[in-house]
Design a protein around this motif. Structure first.
Motif, PDB file in Angstrom:
ATOM      1  N   ARG A  31      41.205 -59.901 -74.053  1.00 22.53           N
ATOM      2  CA  ARG A  31      40.082 -61.414 -74.784  1.00 22.53           C
ATOM      3  C   ARG A  31      38.868 -61.054 -74.188  1.00 22.53           C
ATOM      4  N   GLY A  32      39.110 -60.055 -73.643  1.00 22.40           N
ATOM      5  CA  GLY A  32      37.662 -59.250 -72.982  1.00 22.40           C
ATOM      6  C   GLY A  32      37.205 -60.049 -71.726  1.00 22.40           C
ATOM      7  N   GLU A  33      38.166 -60.649 -70.645  1.00 21.59           N
ATOM      8  CA  GLU A  33      37.750 -61.884 -69.724  1.00 21.59           C
ATOM      9  C   GLU A  33      37.815 -61.082 -68.024  1.00 21.59           C
ATOM     10  N   PHE A  34      37.623 -61.564 -67.299  1.00 18.10           N
ATOM     11  CA  PHE A  34      37.965 -61.981 -65.994  1.00 18.10           C
ATOM     12  C   PHE A  34      37.109 -62.591 -65.051  1.00 18.10           C
ATOM     13  N   THR A  35      38.152 -63.117 -64.530  1.00 18.02           N
ATOM     14  CA  THR A  35      37.981 -63.721 -63.638  1.00 18.02           C
ATOM     15  C   THR A  35      36.693 -63.585 -61.838  1.00 18.02           C
ATOM     16  N   VAL A  36      35.907 -64.623 -61.492  1.00 14.51           N
ATOM     17  CA  VAL A  36      35.935 -64.098 -60.394  1.00 14.51           C
ATOM     18  C   VAL A  36      35.620 -65.223 -59.496  1.00 14.51           C
ATOM     19  N   THR A  37      35.323 -64.774 -58.219  1.00 11.63           N
ATOM     20  CA  THR A  37      36.343 -66.076 -57.163  1.00 11.63           C
ATOM     21  C   THR A  37      35.389 -65.631 -55.819  1.00 11.63           C
ATOM     22  N   ARG A  38      33.640 -66.384 -55.688  1.00 12.47           N
ATOM     23  CA  ARG A  38      33.627 -65.814 -54.265  1.00 12.47           C
ATOM     24  C   ARG A  38      33.642 -67.039 -53.843  1.00 12.47           C
ATOM     25  N   ALA A  39      34.466 -66.699 -52.456  1.00 18.37           N
ATOM     26  CA  ALA A  39      34.869 -68.104 -51.443  1.00 18.37           C
ATOM     27  C   ALA A  39      33.798 -67.318 -50.032  1.00 18.37           C
ATOM     28  N   GLY A  40      33.375 -68.798 -49.388  1.00 24.75           N
ATOM     29  CA  GLY A  40      32.316 -68.736 -48.686  1.00 24.75           C
ATOM     30  C   GLY A  40      31.474 -70.349 -48.915  1.00 24.75           C
ATOM     31  N   ALA A  41      30.541 -69.985 -48.209  1.00 24.29           N
ATOM     32  CA  ALA A  41      29.717 -72.069 -48.595  1.00 24.29           C
ATOM     33  C   ALA A  41      29.282 -71.514 -49.697  1.00 24.29           C
ATOM     34  N   ARG A  42      28.698 -70.638 -50.472  1.00 28.18           N
ATOM     35  CA  ARG A  42      27.842 -71.656 -51.710  1.00 28.18           C
ATOM     36  C   ARG A  42      29.389 -70.912 -52.929  1.00 28.18           C
ATOM     37  N   GLY A  43      30.397 -71.083 -52.536  1.00 25.43           N
ATOM     38  CA  GLY A  43      32.296 -70.587 -53.281  1.00 25.43           C
ATOM     39  C   GLY A  43      32.075 -70.738 -55.078  1.00 25.43           C
ATOM     40  N   PHE A  44      32.234 -70.378 -55.633  1.00 23.38           N
ATOM     41  CA  PHE A  44      33.066 -70.459 -57.182  1.00 23.38           C
ATOM     42  C   PHE A  44      34.082 -69.962 -57.717  1.00 23.38           C
ATOM     43  N   THR A  45      34.538 -70.629 -58.953  1.00 24.25           N
ATOM     44  CA  THR A  45      35.812 -69.304 -59.419  1.00 24.25           C
ATOM     45  C   THR A  45      35.094 -69.504 -61.083  1.00 24.25           C
ATOM     46  N   ARG A  46      34.637 -68.680 -61.380  1.00 19.08           N
ATOM     47  CA  ARG A  46      34.549 -69.066 -62.900  1.00 19.08           C
ATOM     48  C   ARG A  46      35.109 -67.956 -63.919  1.00 19.08           C
ATOM     49  N   THR A  47      35.260 -68.114 -65.019  1.00 20.41           N
ATOM     50  CA  THR A  47      36.116 -66.642 -66.178  1.00 20.41           C
ATOM     51  C   THR A  47      34.692 -66.750 -66.578  1.00 20.41           C
ATOM     52  N   TYR A  48      34.552 -65.051 -67.340  1.00 16.54           N
ATOM     53  CA  TYR A  48      32.999 -64.453 -67.575  1.00 16.54           C
ATOM     54  C   TYR A  48      33.759 -63.794 -68.991  1.00 16.54           C
ATOM     55  N   THR A  49      33.040 -63.870 -69.880  1.00 15.58           N
ATOM     56  CA  THR A  49      33.902 -62.202 -70.926  1.00 15.58           C
ATOM     57  C   THR A  49      32.305 -61.516 -71.108  1.00 15.58           C
ATOM     58  N   THR A  50      33.204 -60.518 -71.700  1.00 12.03           N
ATOM     59  CA  THR A  50      32.418 -59.014 -71.985  1.00 12.03           C
ATOM     60  C   THR A  50      33.100 -58.919 -72.967  1.00 12.03           C
ATOM     61  N   ASN A  51      32.437 -57.561 -73.807  1.00 10.79           N
ATOM     62  CA  ASN A  51      32.532 -56.960 -74.741  1.00 10.79           C
ATOM     63  C   ASN A  51      33.366 -55.280 -74.198  1.00 10.79           C
ATOM     64  N   ALA A  52      34.379 -55.814 -73.468  1.00 12.58           N
ATOM     65  CA  ALA A  52      35.170 -54.467 -73.312  1.00 12.58           C
ATOM     66  C   ALA A  52      35.575 -53.664 -74.331  1.00 12.58           C
ATOM     67  N   PRO A  53      35.288 -52.354 -74.484  1.00 10.74           N
ATOM     68  CA  PRO A  53      35.109 -51.600 -75.395  1.00 10.74           C
ATOM     69  C   PRO A  53      37.211 -51.393 -75.748  1.00 10.74           C
ATOM     70  N   PRO A  54      37.499 -51.195 -76.957  1.00 14.36           N
ATOM     71  CA  PRO A  54      38.540 -50.515 -77.623  1.00 14.36           C
ATOM     72  C   PRO A  54      39.402 -49.894 -76.688  1.00 14.36           C
TER      73      PRO A  54
END
Length: 167
Positions: free
Chosen positions: A31-54
């Motif tokens: 699906r061209g997605e990846f998940t980023v997690t930042r651990a720390g005081a201003r942490g978050f976990t989010r999934t993003y979509t990019t146009n990864a080439p075929p």
């Protein structure tokens, strides 16, 4: 390791205080997605979509053959390994992560010639994307600039700074 398979990446923020990790499942890769997690005081976990080439089938087959040749397998073993190898339709959308001095996060993924970078602001919002040649290796970033080393065809390294202007 196959260059097109999803894999994780992690780095500590240069200012300290947080760890940034990127991961991608095979389903996310399709699906061209990846998940980023930042651990720390201003942490978050989010999934993003990019146009990864075929990922062209010929590129995939060539990479599989090259890896299997290094393993010195019998033809039966190579055939079995080849049939079990994942066959993604696109390049991995997350291979490299570079945390910024300002809390931004740069996530890079490869295509056939260029590496696409997704820039995420410190609040977790995807800000913009840009492309650089694969022979450009980023060492430090912020939302407004990046510092890298470019390697030419002779292997000569040149330090560079790019000013980033989001559109």
């Amino acid at each position: 390791h196959f260059p097109f398979c999803p894999r994780g990446a992690k780095r500590v923020n240069p200012q300290g205080g947080s760890l940034v990790a990127v991961r991608q499942s095979r389903a996310q890769q399709e699906r061209g997605e990846f998940t980023v997690t930042r651990a720390g005081a201003r942490g978050f976990t989010r999934t993003y979509t990019t146009n990864a080439p075929p990922l062209p089938r010929a590129t995939l087959d060539s990479a599989v053959d090259a890896v299997l040749k290094r393993g010195k397998l019998s033809s039966a073993q190579a055939s079995a390994a080849r049939s079990r190898t994942p066959r993604p339709s696109r390049y991995a959308a997350a291979e490299i992560v570079v945390p910024g001095r300002d809390g931004s996060i740069f996530v890079g993924h490869s295509g056939p010639v260029l590496r696409r970078w997704t820039v995420i602001r410190s609040d977790g919002v995807a800000a913009f994307e840009f492309d650089l040649p694969k022979a450009t290796f980023i060492h430090a970033v912020s939302l407004h600039a990046l510092w890298a080393v470019e390697v030419d065809e002779d292997g000569v390294e040149t330090p560079v700074r790019y000013r980033l202007v989001p559109r």
